[in-house]
Structure formats: structure tokens, C-alpha cells
Motif scaffolding. Sequence first.
Motif, PDB file in Angstrom:
ATOM      1  N   ALA A   1       0.843  -1.198   0.000  1.00 19.13           N
ATOM      2  CA  ALA A   1       0.000   0.000   0.000  1.00 19.13           C
ATOM      3  C   ALA A   1       0.880   1.250   0.000  1.00 19.13           C
ATOM      4  CB  ALA A   1      -0.901  -0.015   1.232  1.00 19.13           C
ATOM      5  N   GLN A   2       0.254   2.414   0.093  1.00 19.14           N
ATOM      6  CA  GLN A   2       1.027   3.653   0.171  1.00 19.14           C
ATOM      7  C   GLN A   2       1.916   3.607   1.407  1.00 19.14           C
ATOM      8  OE1 GLN A   2      -2.144   6.519   0.247  1.00 19.14           O
ATOM      9  NE2 GLN A   2      -1.987   6.880  -1.956  1.00 19.14           N
ATOM     10  N   ILE A   3       3.110   4.153   1.292  1.00 19.23           N
ATOM     11  CA  ILE A   3       4.108   4.079   2.365  1.00 19.23           C
ATOM     12  C   ILE A   3       3.578   4.667   3.675  1.00 19.23           C
ATOM     13  CG2 ILE A   3       5.292   6.235   1.737  1.00 19.23           C
ATOM     14  CD1 ILE A   3       7.043   3.049   2.970  1.00 19.23           C
ATOM     15  N   GLU A   4       2.785   5.727   3.612  1.00 20.78           N
ATOM     16  CA  GLU A   4       2.238   6.338   4.824  1.00 20.78           C
ATOM     17  C   GLU A   4       1.338   5.347   5.569  1.00 20.78           C
ATOM     18  OE1 GLU A   4       3.268   9.443   1.893  1.00 20.78           O
ATOM     19  OE2 GLU A   4       1.900   7.727   1.762  1.00 20.78           O
ATOM     20  N   TRP A   5       0.535   4.617   4.838  1.00 20.31           N
ATOM     21  CA  TRP A   5      -0.361   3.638   5.448  1.00 20.31           C
ATOM     22  C   TRP A   5       0.458   2.509   6.062  1.00 20.31           C
ATOM     23  CZ3 TRP A   5      -1.953  -1.447   5.213  1.00 20.31           C
ATOM     24  CH2 TRP A   5      -3.172  -1.734   5.824  1.00 20.31           C
ATOM     25  N   CYS A   6       1.465   2.037   5.337  1.00 17.88           N
ATOM     26  CA  CYS A   6       2.319   0.956   5.832  1.00 17.88           C
ATOM     27  C   CYS A   6       3.011   1.367   7.128  1.00 17.88           C
ATOM     28  CB  CYS A   6       3.353   0.570   4.786  1.00 17.88           C
ATOM     29  SG  CYS A   6       2.670  -0.103   3.261  1.00 17.88           S
ATOM     30  N   GLU A   7       3.535   2.577   7.169  1.00 17.54           N
ATOM     31  CA  GLU A   7       4.221   3.061   8.367  1.00 17.54           C
ATOM     32  C   GLU A   7       3.260   3.220   9.535  1.00 17.54           C
ATOM     33  OE1 GLU A   7       6.106   6.565   6.825  1.00 17.54           O
ATOM     34  OE2 GLU A   7       7.866   5.447   6.144  1.00 17.54           O
TER      35      GLU A   7
ATOM     36  N   GLU B   1       1.331   1.407  14.794  1.00 22.11           N
ATOM     37  CA  GLU B   1       0.194   1.063  15.639  1.00 22.11           C
ATOM     38  C   GLU B   1       0.219  -0.400  16.056  1.00 22.11           C
ATOM     39  OE1 GLU B   1      -2.040   3.183  17.020  1.00 22.11           O
ATOM     40  OE2 GLU B   1      -0.769   4.723  16.123  1.00 22.11           O
ATOM     41  N   TYR B   2       0.628  -1.276  15.172  1.00 20.46           N
ATOM     42  CA  TYR B   2       0.690  -2.697  15.504  1.00 20.46           C
ATOM     43  C   TYR B   2       1.753  -2.957  16.569  1.00 20.46           C
ATOM     44  CZ  TYR B   2       0.806  -7.702  15.251  1.00 20.46           C
ATOM     45  OH  TYR B   2       0.767  -9.030  15.590  1.00 20.46           O
ATOM     46  N   GLN B   3       2.905  -2.302  16.444  1.00 20.74           N
ATOM     47  CA  GLN B   3       3.970  -2.455  17.445  1.00 20.74           C
ATOM     48  C   GLN B   3       3.492  -1.982  18.812  1.00 20.74           C
ATOM     49  OE1 GLN B   3       8.122  -2.350  15.005  1.00 20.74           O
ATOM     50  NE2 GLN B   3       7.333  -0.372  15.533  1.00 20.74           N
ATOM     51  N   LYS B   4       2.757  -0.859  18.842  1.00 19.15           N
ATOM     52  CA  LYS B   4       2.233  -0.357  20.115  1.00 19.15           C
ATOM     53  C   LYS B   4       1.234  -1.331  20.721  1.00 19.15           C
ATOM     54  CE  LYS B   4       2.359   4.467  18.758  1.00 19.15           C
ATOM     55  NZ  LYS B   4       1.490   5.615  18.442  1.00 19.15           N
ATOM     56  N   ALA B   5       0.339  -1.870  19.883  1.00 15.32           N
ATOM     57  CA  ALA B   5      -0.734  -2.741  20.372  1.00 15.32           C
ATOM     58  C   ALA B   5      -0.242  -4.120  20.785  1.00 15.32           C
ATOM     59  CB  ALA B   5      -1.816  -2.875  19.299  1.00 15.32           C
ATOM     60  N   SER B   6       0.763  -4.642  20.092  1.00 19.78           N
ATOM     61  CA  SER B   6       1.173  -6.029  20.321  1.00 19.78           C
ATOM     62  C   SER B   6       2.472  -6.182  21.109  1.00 19.78           C
ATOM     63  CB  SER B   6       1.341  -6.746  18.984  1.00 19.78           C
ATOM     64  OG  SER B   6       2.472  -6.239  18.308  1.00 19.78           O
ATOM     65  N   GLY B   7       3.321  -5.179  21.046  1.00 20.89           N
ATOM     66  CA  GLY B   7       4.626  -5.287  21.668  1.00 20.89           C
ATOM     67  C   GLY B   7       5.640  -6.041  20.811  1.00 20.89           C
ATOM     68  N   LEU B   8       5.220  -6.471  19.623  1.00 20.56           N
ATOM     69  CA  LEU B   8       6.115  -7.182  18.708  1.00 20.56           C
ATOM     70  C   LEU B   8       6.897  -6.190  17.866  1.00 20.56           C
ATOM     71  CD1 LEU B   8       3.765  -9.945  17.311  1.00 20.56           C
ATOM     72  CD2 LEU B   8       5.588 -10.220  18.968  1.00 20.56           C
ATOM     73  N   LYS B   9       8.115  -6.541  17.542  1.00 18.11           N
ATOM     74  CA  LYS B   9       8.927  -5.743  16.622  1.00 18.11           C
ATOM     75  C   LYS B   9       8.495  -6.108  15.213  1.00 18.11           C
ATOM     76  CE  LYS B   9      12.626  -3.442  15.199  1.00 18.11           C
ATOM     77  NZ  LYS B   9      12.275  -2.242  14.538  1.00 18.11           N
ATOM     78  N   LEU B  10       8.073  -5.127  14.449  1.00 22.99           N
ATOM     79  CA  LEU B  10       7.608  -5.347  13.094  1.00 22.99           C
ATOM     80  C   LEU B  10       8.609  -4.742  12.128  1.00 22.99           C
ATOM     81  CD1 LEU B  10       3.902  -5.318  12.877  1.00 22.99           C
ATOM     82  CD2 LEU B  10       5.081  -4.938  10.775  1.00 22.99           C
ATOM     83  N   THR B  11       9.155  -5.554  11.238  1.00 25.79           N
ATOM     84  CA  THR B  11      10.051  -5.065  10.207  1.00 25.79           C
ATOM     85  C   THR B  11       9.247  -4.944   8.929  1.00 25.79           C
ATOM     86  OG1 THR B  11      11.901  -6.209  11.230  1.00 25.79           O
ATOM     87  CG2 THR B  11      12.179  -5.524   8.937  1.00 25.79           C
ATOM     88  N   MET B  12       9.136  -3.738   8.403  1.00 26.45           N
ATOM     89  CA  MET B  12       8.330  -3.509   7.223  1.00 26.45           C
ATOM     90  C   MET B  12       9.199  -3.494   5.978  1.00 26.45           C
ATOM     91  SD  MET B  12       6.342  -0.609   5.299  1.00 26.45           S
ATOM     92  CE  MET B  12       7.229   0.634   6.069  1.00 26.45           C
ATOM     93  N   ILE B  13       8.739  -4.219   4.969  1.00 21.83           N
ATOM     94  CA  ILE B  13       9.388  -4.237   3.669  1.00 21.83           C
ATOM     95  C   ILE B  13       8.372  -3.674   2.682  1.00 21.83           C
ATOM     96  CG2 ILE B  13      10.409  -5.680   1.879  1.00 21.83           C
ATOM     97  CD1 ILE B  13      10.871  -7.776   4.189  1.00 21.83           C
ATOM     98  N   HIS B  14       8.669  -2.535   2.099  1.00 19.06           N
ATOM     99  CA  HIS B  14       7.736  -1.903   1.163  1.00 19.06           C
ATOM    100  C   HIS B  14       8.119  -2.282  -0.256  1.00 19.06           C
ATOM    101  CE1 HIS B  14       5.771   1.407  -1.066  1.00 19.06           C
ATOM    102  NE2 HIS B  14       4.823   1.148  -0.181  1.00 19.06           N
ATOM    103  N   ARG B  15       7.179  -2.892  -0.974  1.00 19.85           N
ATOM    104  CA  ARG B  15       7.400  -3.332  -2.350  1.00 19.85           C
ATOM    105  C   ARG B  15       6.151  -3.033  -3.178  1.00 19.85           C
ATOM    106  NH1 ARG B  15      11.990  -4.089  -0.807  1.00 19.85           N
ATOM    107  NH2 ARG B  15      13.154  -6.008  -0.740  1.00 19.85           N
ATOM    108  N   SER B  16       6.337  -2.966  -4.480  1.00 21.03           N
ATOM    109  CA  SER B  16       5.172  -2.896  -5.358  1.00 21.03           C
ATOM    110  C   SER B  16       4.455  -4.240  -5.265  1.00 21.03           C
ATOM    111  CB  SER B  16       5.605  -2.627  -6.803  1.00 21.03           C
ATOM    112  OG  SER B  16       6.294  -3.760  -7.314  1.00 21.03           O
ATOM    113  N   SER B  17       3.222  -4.292  -5.692  1.00 18.39           N
ATOM    114  CA  SER B  17       2.446  -5.530  -5.596  1.00 18.39           C
ATOM    115  C   SER B  17       3.131  -6.685  -6.305  1.00 18.39           C
ATOM    116  CB  SER B  17       1.046  -5.329  -6.186  1.00 18.39           C
ATOM    117  OG  SER B  17       0.346  -4.378  -5.444  1.00 18.39           O
TER     118      SER B  17
END
Length: 80
Positions: free
Chosen positions: A39-45, A50-66
Motif C-alpha cells: 500500500a502507500q508508504i504512509e499507510w504501511c508506516e 500502531e501494531y507495534q504499540k498494540a502487540s509489543g512485537l517488533k515489526l520489520t516492514m518491507i515496502h514493495r510494489s504488488s
Amino acid sequence: MAMIKVVRSGIFLLGAMASLVLSNGALAQARRLNLVCSAQIEWCELIQSEYQKASGLKLTMIHRSSIDALAMLLSERNNP
């Protein structure tokens, strides 16, 4: 208001996926999750933050085209 609902839905979906992935003992100990986002980078970030705050898990994001994300997932499907 609609954006908040979308974000909450996305976080719920990520949470469901993470609970499936983290059912494996080794991954549960790592407390880290890789996210491939097309998705758009802003949405991904936003989802990452928000997921890291809610879960406490470290999330590594990889942004790619579909198409790149699909190719990456297909190439790594036997080596999660």
C-alpha cells in the motif's frame, strides 16, 4: 473516521496473521514479525507503528510494489 476504521481493521488482520505465525515456538521467542506492504508508504508506516504499540512485537516492514511483493513471497514460500 473512515481511516480509523481501516487502520483498526488492518491491525486486527495483522494481529490474526501474527498469532498464526507466532504459534511456532521459535518465532514466538523472537517476538519479531516481517511485514511485506504494497500500500502507500504512509499507510504501511502507520500500520507498523500502531501494531507495534498494540502487540509489543517488533515489526520489520518491507515496502514493495504488488508484483515485487508477490514475486518475493513466491520465491520464499518454502523458506519462511
